[in-house]
Design an enzyme around this catalytic site. Structure first.
Site, mmCIF file in Angstrom:
data_model
loop_
_atom_site.group_PDB
_atom_site.id
_atom_site.type_symbol
_atom_site.label_atom_id
_atom_site.label_comp_id
_atom_site.label_asym_id
_atom_site.label_seq_id
_atom_site.Cartn_x
_atom_site.Cartn_y
_atom_site.Cartn_z
ATOM 1 C CB ALA A 1 -7.816 -9.770 35.753
ATOM 2 C CG HIS A 22 -7.928 -33.786 27.326
ATOM 3 N ND1 HIS A 22 -6.941 -34.746 27.364
ATOM 4 C CD2 HIS A 22 -7.446 -32.750 28.071
ATOM 5 C CE1 HIS A 22 -5.938 -34.323 28.101
ATOM 6 N NE2 HIS A 22 -6.218 -33.110 28.546
ATOM 7 N NE ARG A 64 -15.152 -17.253 20.286
ATOM 8 C CZ ARG A 64 -16.185 -17.323 21.101
ATOM 9 N NH1 ARG A 64 -16.534 -16.270 21.785
ATOM 10 N NH2 ARG A 64 -16.888 -18.409 21.224
ATOM 11 C CG ASN A 66 3.846 -10.987 38.716
ATOM 12 O OD1 ASN A 66 4.415 -11.562 39.639
ATOM 13 N ND2 ASN A 66 3.461 -9.720 38.787
#
Length: 186
Positions: A160, A115, A166, A85
């Site tokens: 959602a 990072h 993980r 979507n």
């Protein structure tokens, strides 16, 4: 000494901001993404053709609703019957592989770039890239973020607004921040 692109491909720390080859590839990809996002919606064949120029590999049946952004494109693989979507972001410094029958809600982000925690390295602009793999028959709800190095197994639903940091095993519903399985054997 490895070039920055080779370091990126092998998961080492690399400098994406000062490597001419990587800058040129990202810029070229962003131009194509911008063109895609500005195409008339009814220009379906043209939109698919442009996506095929951006994406590394895709099955015969796929849809990515605009807007769509990625870094390189060539590290993205879409299986058959893929649907994403609006407002999909794939930061593909490493491979991002989607299996067959994957459906992605609006506003999702898949980022292979991470990072260092060490301030000095991070301030030098160094980053690393880890692949993301999404299995077959996976539904990813709206606003989900999938972080570097994650594998999501087959037959999984991600709720959602989850942050997947993980691996998620096959055959479950997983939700939350951080995302964790809450129901198995679906």
């Amino acid at each position: 000494m490895f070039a920055e692109k080779e370091k990126m491909a092998t998961g080492e720390l690399y400098d994406a901001n000062n490597a001419p080859e990587l800058l040129a590839e990202r810029n070229a990809c962003k131009v194509l993404c911008q063109q895609y996002n500005c195409m008339p919606y009814e220009a379906t064949a043209g939109r698919v053709a442009l996506l095929r120029r951006i994406i590394g590999s895709a099955g015969s049946n796929f849809v990515i609703e605009p807007s769509f952004w990625c870094d390189y494109g060539y590290n993205i693989t879409l299986g058959e019957n893929f649907y994403a979507n609006h407002n999909l972001v794939i930061l593909d410094a490493a491979p991002v592989v989607f299996g067959d029958n994957v459906f992605i809600g609006p506003g999702c982000c898949f980022t292979t770039a991470g990072h260092p925690l060490e301030v000095e390295l991070r301030n030098k602009g160094l980053e690393y890239a880890r692949p993301i793999t999404i299995g077959n028959n996976v539904w990813i709800g709206a606003g989900v973020t999938v972080l570097p190095g994650v594998t999501i197994g087959d037959n999984v639903t991600i709720g959602a607004r989850s942050v997947v940091n993980r691996d998620i095993p096959p055959g479950c519903v997983a939700v939350g921040v951080p995302c964790r399985p809450i129901k198995k054997d679906i």
